[in-house]
Design a protein around this motif. Structure first.
Motif, short mmCIF file in Angstrom:
data_model
loop_
_atom_site.label_atom_id
_atom_site.label_comp_id
_atom_site.label_asym_id
_atom_site.label_seq_id
_atom_site.Cartn_x
_atom_site.Cartn_y
_atom_site.Cartn_z
N ARG A 149 12.66 17.69 -16.64
CA ARG A 149 11.45 16.65 -16.61
C ARG A 149 10.53 16.39 -15.73
N TYR A 150 9.72 16.00 -14.93
CA TYR A 150 9.12 15.67 -14.01
C TYR A 150 8.18 14.40 -13.90
N GLY A 151 8.39 13.67 -12.22
CA GLY A 151 7.95 12.47 -12.68
C GLY A 151 6.54 12.13 -11.30
N PRO A 152 6.13 12.83 -11.28
CA PRO A 152 5.32 13.22 -9.75
C PRO A 152 4.33 11.84 -9.73
N LEU A 153 4.17 11.32 -8.80
CA LEU A 153 3.14 10.71 -8.12
C LEU A 153 1.20 10.88 -8.36
N LEU A 154 0.62 11.21 -9.53
CA LEU A 154 -0.32 11.46 -10.08
C LEU A 154 -1.38 10.71 -9.33
N TYR A 155 -1.63 9.38 -9.39
CA TYR A 155 -2.97 8.45 -8.32
C TYR A 155 -1.83 7.32 -7.30
N LEU A 156 -2.72 7.34 -6.82
CA LEU A 156 -1.99 6.03 -5.66
C LEU A 156 -3.52 6.18 -5.01
N GLN A 157 -4.07 4.22 -5.11
CA GLN A 157 -4.68 4.17 -4.41
C GLN A 157 -4.37 2.64 -3.37
N PRO A 158 -4.19 2.06 -2.29
CA PRO A 158 -6.07 3.02 -1.91
C PRO A 158 -5.59 4.65 -1.55
N SER A 159 -7.11 5.24 -1.03
CA SER A 159 -7.30 6.08 -0.89
C SER A 159 -6.48 6.51 0.86
N ILE A 160 -6.00 6.18 1.71
CA ILE A 160 -5.38 6.36 3.19
C ILE A 160 -4.81 7.53 3.14
N PRO A 161 -4.62 7.26 4.45
CA PRO A 161 -3.97 9.52 4.32
C PRO A 161 -2.94 9.25 3.93
N LEU A 198 9.62 4.45 1.25
CA LEU A 198 8.07 3.65 0.48
C LEU A 198 7.62 5.31 0.11
N MET A 199 7.12 6.27 1.19
CA MET A 199 6.42 7.56 1.75
C MET A 199 7.57 8.47 1.95
N PRO A 200 8.07 9.34 0.93
CA PRO A 200 9.14 10.55 1.52
C PRO A 200 8.08 11.51 1.94
N ALA A 201 8.24 12.49 2.84
CA ALA A 201 7.65 13.39 3.75
C ALA A 201 6.02 13.08 4.24
N THR A 202 5.67 11.62 3.94
CA THR A 202 4.82 11.77 4.22
C THR A 202 5.08 10.67 6.19
N ARG A 203 3.64 10.36 6.55
CA ARG A 203 3.59 9.63 8.13
C ARG A 203 4.28 8.29 7.43
N TRP A 204 4.78 7.67 6.67
CA TRP A 204 5.56 6.48 5.74
C TRP A 204 6.57 6.49 6.06
N SER A 205 6.91 5.76 6.90
CA SER A 205 8.61 6.13 6.90
C SER A 205 9.53 4.59 6.88
N ALA A 206 8.44 3.82 6.30
CA ALA A 206 8.80 2.25 6.51
C ALA A 206 9.91 2.01 5.70
N PRO A 207 10.70 1.27 4.88
CA PRO A 207 11.68 1.39 3.96
C PRO A 207 11.15 0.15 3.18
#
Length: 728
Positions: A149-161, A198-207
């Motif tokens: 089973r998969y649960g990929p993030l399909l939409y996430l707005q607002p569209s920031i980097p 919050l955002m693994p493998a992205t530039r957002w590293s905040a818990p």
């Protein structure tokens, strides 16, 4: 005492000699001793009161924390409700919903709002294929690997980097997120994770924290197994914990330290807290518990640190200082009281004058107002009336006093029949008046509660406005509107009948006219085949011309029917890639005429909203027109690009360096069967540009052409912007 005498009295009091210093000194010492004893005795009670206030503030913070979480839950619930009307919203629909929330302004701690579908391997492949076909781009799943089973993030707005980088992350593969997602799916309610990145493998590293709400197909099933079977996915919300808690603490009146830990996860810190800014041990500490979305939090509060002899809330020190100051000033109380008495007399005189002027303003407003006004007592009897009211009622102000106000109105003698009495509040009603001369007038009454003088029975003020002429004008306007609506309905029926007649004519053209044409063509062909030896060459030429004319007539009928279908077809709105459509059309033209050498420039990323079939027909006609009229050029050049941007429309152009036409004939260009060149020079029937104009107008746009003879032509046309909707 008059206002002129008050300054003299005050001056005399200030100049009076001070006598009896012993008594003020004794009062000073006694008061200082009493203040000290009172302060010592009140210290404990003040500390208890301060602690009670501290507890109240902590409970307020806890309630505010719960309320803010509910507000954020309402936002995510709104995303779930979007699935009630659409099985799976498109990316554009999801973006429109999130943009309408104005997250940056109303929810600063919210990193975004997303959707996570619940997929097996086959469903994932189907989704990736569908996204590639619609041009949304590939959906890359992270982390890689084959799972049930998969649960990929399909939409996430607002569209920031950072949000765009998170698309495709399989949240169901991470234990912390998977536990919250499974809890939400099984319970049918919102569930929150333990503190995560919050955002693994992205530039957002905040818990922060992730909040999930399940989305089911149809109503929420009753059993856990049925819920898993009906599960469509989750609407998720990444929440910046520090920003969220800091926003709450900024709204609290006091300075309180707060630390939040997750009791169910070995006391992991949810919010590390901020220092109170003081050194030493806090004066008060308190720990409470809070259950939110499947998590059990412990909230540890601490107050500012205080110590020493003056330990306790800051108010205690203020009491001591105030007591000392009061003691020092106690010796001057007599002088201060005398001055206060003088000032009180002056204020009383000023208030009396203000009251007199206010009463005068009210009387003048009553007397000279163009609207009728009256003061009523609690029984609705007129206490006072102005001349305008007397004019409206056909009487005099003196005769109206003591009369029941509603006596002359049609439909009742008082206003208590519907439970309202004078003095209850502002009320507006319409009543009909029988004047003394027999005339009937429509009045608008506005009641407002007003107090009377002491001993005077006044409950309300009623304002009377004669609206008879206005109501008559409104009635006339409504009658005119009904007449206009009847005329519009009649014209609509006539137009519908005319459209039906046009459709009948089109079918007649299709069937009745083509039958004799086929007979002409068939018998001409038989005559040419069977009797060619008996007909000379000139006769055979005549027969060939007859057959060619019949063929052209059949093609003209088919073109006429195609143009009719353009006007009758139902529009299906979608976001279109005009650049891709134009490349396909040019490719077909090159395949049909591989010997042609033409330079075609198509600007990338041209997008608009419209019916895919009609817009392709539009570009087919315009590009085919440019291809045909540049056939005589050694270096043919065709350009398709974008022009100006408007509020709801975007302008495009197609330019060529072909034969062109004289500007004075531009008015005939878009008329059916109107041609500016001969059939031998450029073949055609004059239907293509007429169809183009109808397609543009059905999309709410406009088209125009700019040209000079021998210098090519430029067609300018507009279509709705990407994401816009236009009613057909």
């Amino acid at each position: 005492m008059s206002s002129q005498a008050s300054p003299s009295l005050t001056s005399a009091l200030l100049r009076a000699p001070t006598r009896g210093y012993a008594l003020p000194a004794l009062v000073l010492l006694s008061s200082l001793l009493l203040v000290f004893l009172y302060w010592r005795g009140a210290q404990q009670s003040e500390l208890r009161a301060a602690y009670a206030e501290f507890v109240s503030e902590t409970e307020g913070i806890t309630k505010l924390l719960r309320q803010r979480l509910l507000n954020y839950e309402l936002v995510i619930r709104g995303g779930v409700s979007l699935f009630a009307s659409v099985e799976r919203p498109s990316a554009a629909q999801w973006k429109d919903y999130v943009d309408g929330l104005d997250i940056d302004k109303h929810f600063p701690a919210l990193a975004g709002l997303g959707f996570v579908p619940y997929l097996d391997q086959g469903e994932l492949r189907a989704l990736q294929q569908a996204m590639r076909e619609t041009g949304e781009g590939p959906l890359v799943i992270r982390p890689e690997g084959v799972r049930n089973r998969y649960g990929p993030l399909l939409y996430l707005q607002p569209s920031i980097p950072s949000n765009r980088e998170a698309i495709g992350y399989d949240m169901f593969s991470e234990p912390a997120r998977k536990a919250a997602m499974a809890g939400a799916a099984e319970s049918g309610a919102a569930r929150m994770t333990q503190p995560v990145q919050l955002m693994p493998a992205t530039r957002w590293s905040a818990p922060g924290l992730m909040l999930y709400v399940p989305v089911y197909r149809g109503q929420t099933p009753k059993t856990v197994a049925q819920r898993w079977q009906a599960l469509q996915g989750w609407v998720c919300m990444p929440l910046d914990t520090r920003a969220f808690i800091d926003e709450i603490l900024r709204t609290t009146p006091g300075r309180i330290g707060l630390t939040i830990s997750d009791a169910a996860n070995n006391g992991q810190q949810v919010y590390p807290g901020v220092p109170t800014g003081d050194k030493g041990t806090p004066l008060f500490e308190r720990t409470t518990e809070l259950d939110v979305y499947g998590r059990h939090w412990q909230l540890h509060f601490s107050s500012e640190a205080q110590g020493g002899l003056l330990a306790g809330p800051p108010e205690l020190l203020a009491v001591l200082i105030i007591g000392v100051i009061a003691s020092l000033l106690l010796s001057g109380i007599t002088l201060a009281l005398a001055r206060t008495e003088s000032m009180a007399q002056l204020k009383a005189a000023q208030m009396s004058e203000s009251y007199r002027r206010s009463e005068l303003r009210f009387r003048n407003a009553m007397r000279y107002s163009a609207s009728g006004k009256a003061l009523l007592d609690h029984n609705g009897t007129i206490v006072e009336a102005n001349p305008s009211l007397a004019t409206i009622l056909g009487s005099t102000p003196e005769l109206l006093v003591g009369e029941l106000f509603t006596r002359r109105f049609v439909g009742g003698q008082d206003e208590v029949s519907d439970g309202w009495t004078p003095g209850q509040g502002v009320r507006r009603i319409m009543r009909r008046l029988h004047r003394m001369d027999g005339e009937v007038r429509d009045l608008q009454l506005t009641y407002a509660p007003v107090p009377g003088n002491i001993g005077q029975d006044v409950a309300s003020l009623v304002e009377v406005e004669d609206v008879t002429e206005r109501l008559r004008a409104q009635a006339q306007e409504q009658a005119l509107n009904r007449l206009l609506e009847a005329r519009v309905a009649m014209r609509t029926r006539e137009l519908t009948h005319a459209n039906q007649e046009l459709e009948s004519f089109a079918y007649s053209v299709s069937h009745d006219l083509r039958t004799p044409l086929r007979s002409i063509e068939g018998f001409s062909r038989l005559l040419a085949e069977r009797y060619s030896d008996r007909v000379d060459s000139e006769g055979r030429d005549y027969l060939a011309r007859v057959r060619n004319a019949a063929g052209r007539m059949d093609e003209l009928i088919e073109a006429l029917l195609r143009m009719s279908r353009v006007s009758r077809s139902t529009l299906t709105w979608a976001t279109l890639d005009l650049s891709l459509i134009a490349h396909d059309v040019i490719g077909e033209l090159r395949e049909a005429d591989p010997q042609r050498q033409a330079l075609v420039e198509i600007e990338p990323g041209l997008q608009a909203t419209g019916d895919a079939a009609l817009v392709r027909n539009l570009l087919q006609n315009l590009l085919d027109n440019a291809w045909k009229f540049t056939s005589g050029r050694e270096k043919a050049h065709i350009v398709f690009g974008r022009g100006a941007q408007h509020a709801e429309q975007v302008e495009f152009f197609i330019r060529d360096n072909g034969a062109g036409f004289s500007p004075e004939y531009a008015g005939k260009l878009f008329r059916p069967f109107q041609r500016l060149h001969s059939q031998q020079e450029f073949p055609g029937y004059g239907i293509g540009l007429a169809s183009v104009r109808r397609i543009i107008e059905r999309h709410g746009g406009t088209i125009r052409a700019e040209s000079k003879l021998g210098e090519g032509v430029t067609f300018w046309f507009t279509l709705p912007k990407k994401g816009a909707r236009t009613e057909d």
